[in-house]
Design a protein around this motif. Structure first.
Motif, PDB file in Angstrom:
ATOM      1  N   SER A   1       7.318   1.525  -5.980  1.00 57.81           N
ATOM      2  CA  SER A   1       6.882   3.046  -5.703  1.00 57.81           C
ATOM      3  C   SER A   1       8.067   4.093  -5.298  1.00 57.81           C
ATOM      4  O   SER A   1       7.610   5.268  -5.718  1.00 57.81           O
ATOM      5  CB  SER A   1       6.181   2.725  -4.220  1.00 57.81           C
ATOM      6  OG  SER A   1       7.265   2.242  -3.428  1.00 57.81           O
TER       7      SER A   1
ATOM      8  N   ASN B   1       4.105  -0.282  -1.022  1.00 58.63           N
ATOM      9  CA  ASN B   1       2.892   0.153  -1.277  1.00 58.63           C
ATOM     10  C   ASN B   1       2.531   1.122  -0.169  1.00 58.63           C
ATOM     11  O   ASN B   1       1.690   0.970   0.541  1.00 58.63           O
ATOM     12  CB  ASN B   1       1.994  -1.051  -1.469  1.00 58.63           C
ATOM     13  CG  ASN B   1       0.347  -0.507  -1.906  1.00 58.63           C
ATOM     14  OD1 ASN B   1       0.320   0.456  -2.250  1.00 58.63           O
ATOM     15  ND2 ASN B   1      -0.441  -1.429  -1.469  1.00 58.63           N
TER      16      ASN B   1
ATOM     17  N   ILE C   1       1.231  -1.871  -7.202  1.00 59.71           N
ATOM     18  CA  ILE C   1       2.547  -1.385  -7.124  1.00 59.71           C
ATOM     19  C   ILE C   1       3.632  -2.088  -6.748  1.00 59.71           C
ATOM     20  O   ILE C   1       4.937  -1.747  -7.078  1.00 59.71           O
ATOM     21  CB  ILE C   1       2.462   0.488  -6.727  1.00 59.71           C
ATOM     22  CG1 ILE C   1       3.626   1.041  -7.144  1.00 59.71           C
ATOM     23  CG2 ILE C   1       2.241   0.046  -5.052  1.00 59.71           C
ATOM     24  CD1 ILE C   1       3.867   1.629  -8.593  1.00 59.71           C
TER      25      ILE C   1
ATOM     26  N   ASN D   1      -0.986   6.100  -3.378  1.00 57.93           N
ATOM     27  CA  ASN D   1      -2.167   4.959  -3.662  1.00 57.93           C
ATOM     28  C   ASN D   1      -3.389   5.644  -3.213  1.00 57.93           C
ATOM     29  O   ASN D   1      -3.931   6.086  -2.248  1.00 57.93           O
ATOM     30  CB  ASN D   1      -1.983   3.825  -2.613  1.00 57.93           C
ATOM     31  CG  ASN D   1      -2.792   2.744  -2.725  1.00 57.93           C
ATOM     32  OD1 ASN D   1      -3.869   2.676  -2.830  1.00 57.93           O
ATOM     33  ND2 ASN D   1      -2.241   1.554  -2.735  1.00 57.93           N
ATOM     34  N   GLN D   2      -4.241   5.652  -4.532  1.00 55.28           N
ATOM     35  CA  GLN D   2      -5.471   6.378  -4.453  1.00 55.28           C
ATOM     36  C   GLN D   2      -6.438   6.117  -3.229  1.00 55.28           C
ATOM     37  O   GLN D   2      -6.889   6.935  -2.385  1.00 55.28           O
ATOM     38  CB  GLN D   2      -6.165   6.446  -5.773  1.00 55.28           C
ATOM     39  CG  GLN D   2      -7.160   7.420  -5.974  1.00 55.28           C
ATOM     40  CD  GLN D   2      -6.637   8.970  -6.491  1.00 55.28           C
ATOM     41  OE1 GLN D   2      -5.665   8.789  -6.890  1.00 55.28           O
ATOM     42  NE2 GLN D   2      -7.372   9.587  -6.077  1.00 55.28           N
ATOM     43  N   GLU D   3      -6.656   4.872  -3.243  1.00 55.32           N
ATOM     44  CA  GLU D   3      -7.608   4.177  -2.138  1.00 55.32           C
ATOM     45  C   GLU D   3      -6.997   4.627  -0.786  1.00 55.32           C
ATOM     46  O   GLU D   3      -7.709   4.928   0.174  1.00 55.32           O
ATOM     47  CB  GLU D   3      -7.657   2.714  -2.551  1.00 55.32           C
ATOM     48  CG  GLU D   3      -8.863   2.377  -1.717  1.00 55.32           C
ATOM     49  CD  GLU D   3      -9.171   0.755  -2.004  1.00 55.32           C
ATOM     50  OE1 GLU D   3      -8.551   0.213  -2.674  1.00 55.32           O
ATOM     51  OE2 GLU D   3      -9.835   0.129  -1.101  1.00 55.32           O
ATOM     52  N   LYS D   4      -5.561   4.139  -0.599  1.00 54.56           N
ATOM     53  CA  LYS D   4      -5.073   4.227   0.749  1.00 54.56           C
ATOM     54  C   LYS D   4      -5.210   5.597   1.272  1.00 54.56           C
ATOM     55  O   LYS D   4      -5.651   6.106   2.205  1.00 54.56           O
ATOM     56  CB  LYS D   4      -3.741   3.756   0.929  1.00 54.56           C
ATOM     57  CG  LYS D   4      -3.683   2.229   0.951  1.00 54.56           C
ATOM     58  CD  LYS D   4      -2.337   1.787   1.138  1.00 54.56           C
ATOM     59  CE  LYS D   4      -2.035   0.240   1.071  1.00 54.56           C
ATOM     60  NZ  LYS D   4      -0.725  -0.141   1.459  1.00 54.56           N
TER      61      LYS D   4
ATOM     62  N   SER E   1      -0.359   8.414  -9.203  1.00 52.25           N
ATOM     63  CA  SER E   1      -1.187   7.545  -8.404  1.00 52.25           C
ATOM     64  C   SER E   1      -1.293   6.168  -8.990  1.00 52.25           C
ATOM     65  O   SER E   1      -0.675   5.768  -9.916  1.00 52.25           O
ATOM     66  CB  SER E   1      -2.758   8.060  -8.810  1.00 52.25           C
ATOM     67  OG  SER E   1      -3.121   7.962 -10.169  1.00 52.25           O
ATOM     68  N   PHE E   2      -1.330   5.193  -7.960  1.00 57.70           N
ATOM     69  CA  PHE E   2      -1.419   3.739  -8.310  1.00 57.70           C
ATOM     70  C   PHE E   2      -2.466   3.034  -7.357  1.00 57.70           C
ATOM     71  O   PHE E   2      -2.974   3.651  -6.717  1.00 57.70           O
ATOM     72  CB  PHE E   2       0.094   3.329  -8.358  1.00 57.70           C
ATOM     73  CG  PHE E   2       0.689   3.722  -6.898  1.00 57.70           C
ATOM     74  CD1 PHE E   2       0.337   3.160  -5.563  1.00 57.70           C
ATOM     75  CD2 PHE E   2       1.621   4.857  -6.883  1.00 57.70           C
ATOM     76  CE1 PHE E   2       0.979   3.533  -4.371  1.00 57.70           C
ATOM     77  CE2 PHE E   2       2.370   5.332  -5.794  1.00 57.70           C
ATOM     78  CZ  PHE E   2       1.880   4.585  -4.360  1.00 57.70           C
ATOM     79  N   ASN E   3      -2.348   1.855  -7.478  1.00 53.83           N
ATOM     80  CA  ASN E   3      -3.299   0.907  -6.582  1.00 53.83           C
ATOM     81  C   ASN E   3      -2.295  -0.173  -6.066  1.00 53.83           C
ATOM     82  O   ASN E   3      -1.083   0.109  -6.131  1.00 53.83           O
ATOM     83  CB  ASN E   3      -4.446   0.292  -7.418  1.00 53.83           C
ATOM     84  CG  ASN E   3      -3.914  -0.479  -8.565  1.00 53.83           C
ATOM     85  OD1 ASN E   3      -2.692  -0.842  -8.695  1.00 53.83           O
ATOM     86  ND2 ASN E   3      -4.755  -0.837  -9.525  1.00 53.83           N
ATOM     87  N   ASP E   4      -2.766  -1.272  -5.525  1.00 53.16           N
ATOM     88  CA  ASP E   4      -2.020  -2.176  -4.642  1.00 53.16           C
ATOM     89  C   ASP E   4      -1.069  -2.835  -5.733  1.00 53.16           C
ATOM     90  O   ASP E   4      -0.161  -3.361  -5.101  1.00 53.16           O
ATOM     91  CB  ASP E   4      -2.779  -3.065  -3.975  1.00 53.16           C
ATOM     92  CG  ASP E   4      -3.811  -2.536  -2.869  1.00 53.16           C
ATOM     93  OD1 ASP E   4      -4.480  -2.906  -2.385  1.00 53.16           O
ATOM     94  OD2 ASP E   4      -3.270  -1.310  -2.447  1.00 53.16           O
TER      95      ASP E   4
ATOM     96  N   ALA F   1       0.955   4.714   1.455  1.00 50.45           N
ATOM     97  CA  ALA F   1      -0.291   5.320   1.356  1.00 50.45           C
ATOM     98  C   ALA F   1       0.103   6.809   0.481  1.00 50.45           C
ATOM     99  O   ALA F   1      -0.542   6.981  -0.677  1.00 50.45           O
ATOM    100  CB  ALA F   1      -0.980   6.074   2.546  1.00 50.45           C
TER     101      ALA F   1
END
Length: 656
Positions: free
Chosen positions: A62, A111, A210, A182-185, A205-208, A113
């Motif tokens: 990250s 990871n 990463i 992190n798009q979701e966070k 942007s990334f997800n978990d 936010a």
């Protein structure tokens, strides 16, 4: 025959190979977390002996995609751990994080936010989902590629619960400092704070995943990537951001101090309540003692009553007011400092926003952001100046008091000079304040055409300041507003047709009714002028008649007078010769002697002026008197005389 390792690896599919790499990365992360936990416990067991940096692990993906060198380790110094875990008091600004929170930092950095540019050069800020004991979101500052001895590392410089996290995130996104999320966070966190991610996809942007892979990292498309321009004004943005961040950090520090002060205030309040209760008890005791007064014990009882009364007076007149003053002092000083820092931070934020508006392509959005920024900049600039003027007043009051207590004239002179300097400074501040108030209405209330012209003018002002090396942000912010207000006012003055109505609205033309009336008046005036030649011919005839010799009219008047006198003389007795002679003398006009006397006085005054003038020339060395009594002008003086004042005949009077 056993299969060689290379042969095994070559038989794996791409998906299987990626899975193996992910597995190795997960195992590496777990091992690093375990090792960091042990090293942290070791340091906490003997904090005085451990001075070497504590290694957290390899730089996570990250941070690497955000600009960190992936080949370096991430470390944290023992002093940073101590500060992060210590409690705040009057002498030390700690962050109060627990050991368990510190141990979770490696996983959170893998990871986070959101990731922003740091306020300092070559640094990052990671926003985590961790909370401190006061339920504030924890952010981690990382200094990139920092040299420690013979090696280079990425160092955690701080970790703490952020006050006003909502304001911080909003400001950072508005300033374009967002690097990765992190798009979701991020969406979950921002939604809880009433915020949302920028619409333009200018960040990673990334997800978990990463934490162990770059497979799901989404890079901004070339179309939506931040447009890089060569505008000079944009070179100032990192400086403004750094200054803004400095003020925000100070506000956070002051907020924490305020909380500490509130604890002291609470203690003083408790003491205040105790003092009040003590006064009540003493008053009740005195009432009881007064009931027992009289008899043999009267004197001791009266002495006790008086002692209690003195204690009551002291508590009411000294102790309680002192406690109340301390409470007010604690709150007032901190709140004032917070207000000052907030005004300074707002200046930088609005100036940054105004500069960014130069590159917005949509005209309406550009005008809106620019005018809002200018209005905010004007308000913040006026606040900072008012605080400075208030400070000058306080200094003058303090010095005036010291002046009155001075024991000698030298000390008074020194204090007086200081007072004059501060008064001059205050006057200069008042002038600047008046300039900021020169605009009669907000920037947003002006017409689109005016705003467009002002925007171009402001961009030129900023560029010129930067190119000349005079782009001191605090003064530049004020200059942008004052010159903007002057520009709008001067524009209106140059175009306005009604100078009695300078209000920001150009061309306050008179109503149509008034215009038509003015046209009728003008037509009547022209008609009058057309009749003037006929009147002039009549006047010529009158003038010709008036040119008849006055002798005729005078002779007629004389005849009329003689006839009148004859008729009168018939009724009046004849006068004696003596009276007639007296009358003739009285009839002689006084004009002749008066004119002669006036000529004599004028000649005397003129002669006196000439003598004084000549005397002054001789005394100054511009002229001299010769032996034969003649007068001549010094050539040096003569050449100084203006050409229009030189007379040709004076050339003959030049000294040789």
């Amino acid at each position: 025959m056993p299969v060689m390792e290379s042969e095994k690896k070559s038989t794996l599919t791409i998906d299987e190979e990626e899975l193996m790499n992910i597995t190795k990365k997960i195992q590496q992360n777990l091992h690093e977390d375990e090792q960091f936990s042990k090293n942290l416990d070791k340091y906490l067991a003997s904090p005085d002996t451990e001075i070497a940096p504590i290694t957290i692990g390899a730089t996570p993906i990250s941070l690497a995609i955000s600009g960190a060198n992936p080949d370096l380790n991430v470390v944290i110094n023992p002093s940073t751990v101590r500060k992060c875990m210590s409690e705040s008091d009057a002498y030390f600004h700690g962050h109060g994080l627990s050991a368990e929170i510190i141990k979770q930092l490696p996983a959170e950095l893998r990871n986070p936010a959101l990731i922003f540019k740091g306020s300092k050069e070559n640094s990052l800020v990671a926003i985590t989902e961790l909370k401190d004991k006061e339920n504030r979101g924890i952010m981690v500052a990382i200094s990139l590629s920092e040299k420690q001895g013979f090696r280079e590392v990425n160092r955690i410089s701080s970790a703490y619960g952020r006050n006003n996290m909502s304001n911080y995130l909003k400001a950072q996104m508005e300033q374009g400092n967002l690097i990765a999320v992190n798009q979701e966070k991020a969406e979950r966190m921002l939604h809880s704070l009433g915020l949302q991610l920028p619409q333009e996809n200018t960040f990673l942007s990334f997800n978990d995943s990463i934490a162990y892979s770059t497979q799901n990292v989404k890079f901004p498309t070339e179309k939506n990537a931040a447009i890089k321009t060569e505008k000079t004004s944009e070179s100032l943005l990192p400086v403004l951001n750094a200054i803004y961040q400095k003020h925000e950090d100070r506000i956070d520090s002051l907020q924490e101090k305020r909380e500490t002060r509130e604890n002291k205030i609470a203690k003083n309040t408790v003491k205040l309540d105790k003092l009040t209760a003590k006064v009540e008890r003493l008053q009740q005791t005195n009432v009881m003692l007064k009931g027992l007064s009289g008899g043999v014990l009267n004197a001791p009882i009266q002495a006790l009553i008086q002692r209690n009364q003195r204690r009551i007076d002291k508590i009411q007149n000294t102790s309680i007011p002192n406690r109340q003053a301390k409470i007010e002092k604690h709150m007032r000083r901190i709140d004032h400092k917070i207000s000052v820092s907030q005004a300074k931070a707002d200046k930088m934020r609005h100036l940054d926003s105004a500069i960014k508006s130069f590159t917005i392509r949509n005209p309406e959005e550009r005008r809106q952001q620019f005018t809002q920024s200018m209005d905010g900049l004007q308000d913040a600039s006026k606040k900072t100046l008012s605080f400075k003027i208030e400070k000058c007043d306080q200094q003058i009051a303090s010095l005036s008091k010291a002046y009155g207590m001075a024991t000698n004239s030298m000390e008074q002179l020194s204090i007086g000079d200081k007072i004059q300097d501060i008064q001059a400074r205050k006057q200069a501040l008042l002038v600047r304040m008046n300039k900021l108030s020169n605009l009669e209405k907000s920037f947003a209330e002006h017409t689109p055409e005016q705003v467009d012209h002002l925007l171009s003018h402001t961009e030129a002002v900023v560029d010129t300041a930067i190119e000349s090396g005079n782009a001191q942000p605090d003064l530049l912010a004020e200059t942008v507003v004052t010159q903007g207000a002057d520009y709008l006012r001067n524009t209106e003055l140059s175009m306005e047709q009604n100078y009695n109505n300078i209000d920001g609205v150009v061309n306050n033309l008179p109503p149509e009714k008034e215009s038509s009336e003015q046209q009728q008046e003008q037509q009547q005036t022209e008609a009058i002028h057309n009749d003037i030649p006929e009147q002039s011919e009549q006047s010529k005839e009158l003038e010709e008649k008036e040119t008849v010799p006055n002798e005729v009219s005078q002779s007629k008047e004389k005849e009329t007078v003689d006839q009148t006198e004859q008729s009168v003389n018939k009724d009046v007795p004849e006068q004696s010769e003596q009276s007639i002679k007296l009358d003739e003398k009285e009839v002689v006009p006084d004009e002749a002697p008066q004119s002669k006397e006036k000529e004599t006085v004028d000649q005397t005054e003129q002669s006196s002026k000439e003598e004084n003038w000549l005397s002054n020339l001789v005394d100054s060395g511009a002229a001299k008197i010769n032996k034969n009594g003649t007068f001549c002008i010094n050539p040096d003086y003569y050449h100084q005389i203006p050409a229009e004042a030189v007379h040709m005949e004076s050339f003959q009077s030049l000294c040789s």
